[in-house]
Design a protein around this motif. Structure first.
Motif, PDB file in Angstrom:
ATOM      1  N   TRP A  31       0.807  -1.157  -0.078  1.00 37.97           N
ATOM      2  CA  TRP A  31      -0.072  -0.038   0.121  1.00 37.97           C
ATOM      3  C   TRP A  31       0.820   1.355   0.085  1.00 37.97           C
ATOM      4  CZ3 TRP A  31      -4.902  -0.146  -1.448  1.00 37.97           C
ATOM      5  CH2 TRP A  31      -5.690  -1.320  -1.110  1.00 37.97           C
ATOM      6  N   PRO A  32       1.566   1.311  -1.157  1.00 35.89           N
ATOM      7  CA  PRO A  32       2.397   2.840  -1.268  1.00 35.89           C
ATOM      8  C   PRO A  32       1.401   4.033  -1.006  1.00 35.89           C
ATOM      9  CG  PRO A  32       2.229   1.765  -3.204  1.00 35.89           C
ATOM     10  CD  PRO A  32       1.684   0.776  -2.501  1.00 35.89           C
ATOM     11  N   VAL A  33       1.766   5.133  -0.869  1.00 36.10           N
ATOM     12  CA  VAL A  33       1.102   6.341  -0.617  1.00 36.10           C
ATOM     13  C   VAL A  33       0.342   6.603  -1.579  1.00 36.10           C
ATOM     14  CG1 VAL A  33       0.988   8.639  -0.135  1.00 36.10           C
ATOM     15  CG2 VAL A  33       2.304   7.014   1.200  1.00 36.10           C
ATOM     16  N   GLY A  34       0.950   6.446  -3.005  1.00 37.08           N
ATOM     17  CA  GLY A  34       0.463   6.712  -4.282  1.00 37.08           C
ATOM     18  C   GLY A  34      -0.924   5.888  -4.655  1.00 37.08           C
ATOM     19  N   ARG A  35      -0.992   4.682  -4.007  1.00 34.52           N
ATOM     20  CA  ARG A  35      -2.072   3.835  -4.310  1.00 34.52           C
ATOM     21  C   ARG A  35      -3.277   4.056  -3.326  1.00 34.52           C
ATOM     22  NH1 ARG A  35      -2.503  -2.635  -3.092  1.00 34.52           N
ATOM     23  NH2 ARG A  35      -4.340  -2.984  -3.763  1.00 34.52           N
ATOM     24  N   LEU A  36      -2.828   4.607  -2.223  1.00 35.65           N
ATOM     25  CA  LEU A  36      -3.833   5.017  -1.199  1.00 35.65           C
ATOM     26  C   LEU A  36      -4.456   6.309  -1.720  1.00 35.65           C
ATOM     27  CD1 LEU A  36      -1.529   4.094   1.947  1.00 35.65           C
ATOM     28  CD2 LEU A  36      -4.028   3.054   1.354  1.00 35.65           C
ATOM     29  N   ALA A  37      -3.573   7.176  -2.129  1.00 31.85           N
ATOM     30  CA  ALA A  37      -4.195   8.414  -2.504  1.00 31.85           C
ATOM     31  C   ALA A  37      -5.095   8.304  -3.812  1.00 31.85           C
ATOM     32  CB  ALA A  37      -2.786   9.184  -3.061  1.00 31.85           C
ATOM     33  N   GLN A  38      -4.847   7.463  -4.543  1.00 31.77           N
ATOM     34  CA  GLN A  38      -5.660   7.077  -5.756  1.00 31.77           C
ATOM     35  C   GLN A  38      -7.200   6.426  -5.058  1.00 31.77           C
ATOM     36  OE1 GLN A  38      -4.232   4.006  -8.450  1.00 31.77           O
ATOM     37  NE2 GLN A  38      -5.167   5.146 -10.138  1.00 31.77           N
ATOM     38  N   VAL A  39      -6.908   5.471  -4.068  1.00 26.11           N
ATOM     39  CA  VAL A  39      -8.184   5.169  -3.521  1.00 26.11           C
ATOM     40  C   VAL A  39      -9.023   6.293  -3.094  1.00 26.11           C
ATOM     41  CG1 VAL A  39      -9.005   3.967  -1.667  1.00 26.11           C
ATOM     42  CG2 VAL A  39      -7.491   2.902  -3.121  1.00 26.11           C
ATOM     43  N   SER A  40      -8.310   7.257  -2.588  1.00 30.09           N
ATOM     44  CA  SER A  40      -8.967   8.356  -1.622  1.00 30.09           C
ATOM     45  C   SER A  40      -9.266   9.482  -2.723  1.00 30.09           C
ATOM     46  CB  SER A  40      -7.914   9.059  -0.673  1.00 30.09           C
ATOM     47  OG  SER A  40      -7.779   8.158   0.251  1.00 30.09           O
ATOM     48  N   GLY A  41      -8.743   9.684  -3.708  1.00 25.70           N
ATOM     49  CA  GLY A  41      -9.077  10.444  -4.889  1.00 25.70           C
ATOM     50  C   GLY A  41      -8.437  11.745  -4.736  1.00 25.70           C
ATOM     51  N   VAL A  42      -7.398  11.917  -4.091  1.00 21.61           N
ATOM     52  CA  VAL A  42      -6.456  13.029  -3.645  1.00 21.61           C
ATOM     53  C   VAL A  42      -4.877  12.894  -4.034  1.00 21.61           C
ATOM     54  CG1 VAL A  42      -7.985  13.658  -1.800  1.00 21.61           C
ATOM     55  CG2 VAL A  42      -6.106  12.555  -1.270  1.00 21.61           C
ATOM     56  N   SER A  43      -4.399  13.897  -3.923  1.00 25.73           N
ATOM     57  CA  SER A  43      -2.889  13.826  -4.195  1.00 25.73           C
ATOM     58  C   SER A  43      -2.166  13.164  -3.225  1.00 25.73           C
ATOM     59  CB  SER A  43      -2.231  15.213  -4.564  1.00 25.73           C
ATOM     60  OG  SER A  43      -2.140  16.108  -3.041  1.00 25.73           O
ATOM     61  N   GLU A  44      -0.971  12.709  -3.315  1.00 27.67           N
ATOM     62  CA  GLU A  44      -0.124  11.748  -2.509  1.00 27.67           C
ATOM     63  C   GLU A  44       0.327  12.758  -1.209  1.00 27.67           C
ATOM     64  OE1 GLU A  44       3.119   9.724  -4.019  1.00 27.67           O
ATOM     65  OE2 GLU A  44       2.147   9.267  -5.815  1.00 27.67           O
ATOM     66  N   ALA A  45       0.487  13.729  -1.418  1.00 29.88           N
ATOM     67  CA  ALA A  45       1.143  14.716  -0.479  1.00 29.88           C
ATOM     68  C   ALA A  45      -0.168  15.274   0.527  1.00 29.88           C
ATOM     69  CB  ALA A  45       1.654  16.097  -0.683  1.00 29.88           C
ATOM     70  N   HIS A  46      -1.277  15.436   0.007  1.00 29.05           N
ATOM     71  CA  HIS A  46      -2.504  15.983   0.495  1.00 29.05           C
ATOM     72  C   HIS A  46      -2.895  14.600   1.287  1.00 29.05           C
ATOM     73  CE1 HIS A  46      -5.851  18.029   1.703  1.00 29.05           C
ATOM     74  NE2 HIS A  46      -6.875  17.187   1.124  1.00 29.05           N
ATOM     75  N   PHE A  47      -2.869  13.239   0.744  1.00 31.91           N
ATOM     76  CA  PHE A  47      -3.270  12.291   1.429  1.00 31.91           C
ATOM     77  C   PHE A  47      -2.520  11.799   2.665  1.00 31.91           C
ATOM     78  CE2 PHE A  47      -2.813   7.782   2.510  1.00 31.91           C
ATOM     79  CZ  PHE A  47      -4.352   7.348   2.813  1.00 31.91           C
ATOM     80  N   ALA A  48      -1.043  11.963   2.560  1.00 38.72           N
ATOM     81  CA  ALA A  48      -0.197  11.494   3.749  1.00 38.72           C
ATOM     82  C   ALA A  48      -0.397  12.388   4.730  1.00 38.72           C
ATOM     83  CB  ALA A  48       1.059  11.379   3.183  1.00 38.72           C
ATOM     84  N   ARG A  49      -0.662  14.003   4.551  1.00 38.49           N
ATOM     85  CA  ARG A  49      -0.676  14.704   5.345  1.00 38.49           C
ATOM     86  C   ARG A  49      -2.098  14.561   6.165  1.00 38.49           C
ATOM     87  NH1 ARG A  49       0.192  18.695   2.491  1.00 38.49           N
ATOM     88  NH2 ARG A  49      -1.657  19.007   1.793  1.00 38.49           N
ATOM     89  N   SER A  50      -3.300  14.498   5.381  1.00 39.25           N
ATOM     90  CA  SER A  50      -4.492  14.452   5.916  1.00 39.25           C
ATOM     91  C   SER A  50      -4.545  13.360   6.943  1.00 39.25           C
ATOM     92  CB  SER A  50      -5.710  14.354   4.822  1.00 39.25           C
ATOM     93  OG  SER A  50      -5.594  15.665   4.180  1.00 39.25           O
TER      94      SER A  50
END
Length: 164
Positions: A31-50
């Motif tokens: 589950w790299p951040v890129g995959r998780l961000a894609q699931v969430s529909g946001v950018s990688e940086a925004h996902f990790a921070r949020s």
């Protein structure tokens, strides 16, 4: 005092929960951040921070916690070889599994297995949800920071010095 933006945005929180649910359902997967961000529909940086803002820990640390928690359950409840448990819970190598497991729990997988078998009869009347919560690994400090503290001979986080 106002709430943080990630908590205020119910839509973003639902998206973060969707990613968290996916990690829970398939913690053995990568589950790299890129995959998780894609699931969430946001950018990688925004996902990790949020994610960290909403749940209190970074996504990778949450995933490690889930993997170790699942491994601990398999060690206590099955007779599967430790190698099989390591690979079944998403680890690429037995060495990485053993080192990370020991860093997080303070014990080796075999020690957890033997202790779990001894304590199994003692927890007979405790509800499963309570026993699971009590056994959940506490991963509030990054594994690399725990290793650094152990090398320095301290158990407390290093204090940052203020520069006047």
């Amino acid at each position: 005092m106002s709430e943080s933006p990630a908590i205020q945005d119910a839509d973003l929180l639902r998206r973060l929960l969707r990613a968290k649910d996916r990690m829970d359902a398939a913690s053995h997967e990568e589950w790299p951040v890129g995959r998780l961000a894609q699931v969430s529909g946001v950018s990688e940086a925004h996902f990790a921070r949020s994610f960290k803002q909403a749940f209190g820990i970074p996504p990778h640390r949450y995933l490690l916690t889930r993997r170790i928690e699942r491994a601990m359950a398999l060690l206590r409840e099955t007779d599967l070889p430790i190698t099989d448990i390591a690979f079944d819970t998403g680890w690429a190598s037995l060495g990485t599994f053993g080192r990370t497991f020991r860093d997080i729990t303070g014990n080796s997988p075999s020690a957890i297995r033997s202790r779990g078998k001894q304590a199994a009869h003692e927890l007979g009347r405790v509800p499963v949800c309570i026993a699971s919560a009590a056994r959940r690994p506490d991963l509030t400090t990054a594994v690399s920071e725990k290793r650094r503290q152990a090398a320095n001979g301290t158990n407390e986080p290093e204090q940052q010095q203020e520069i006047p």
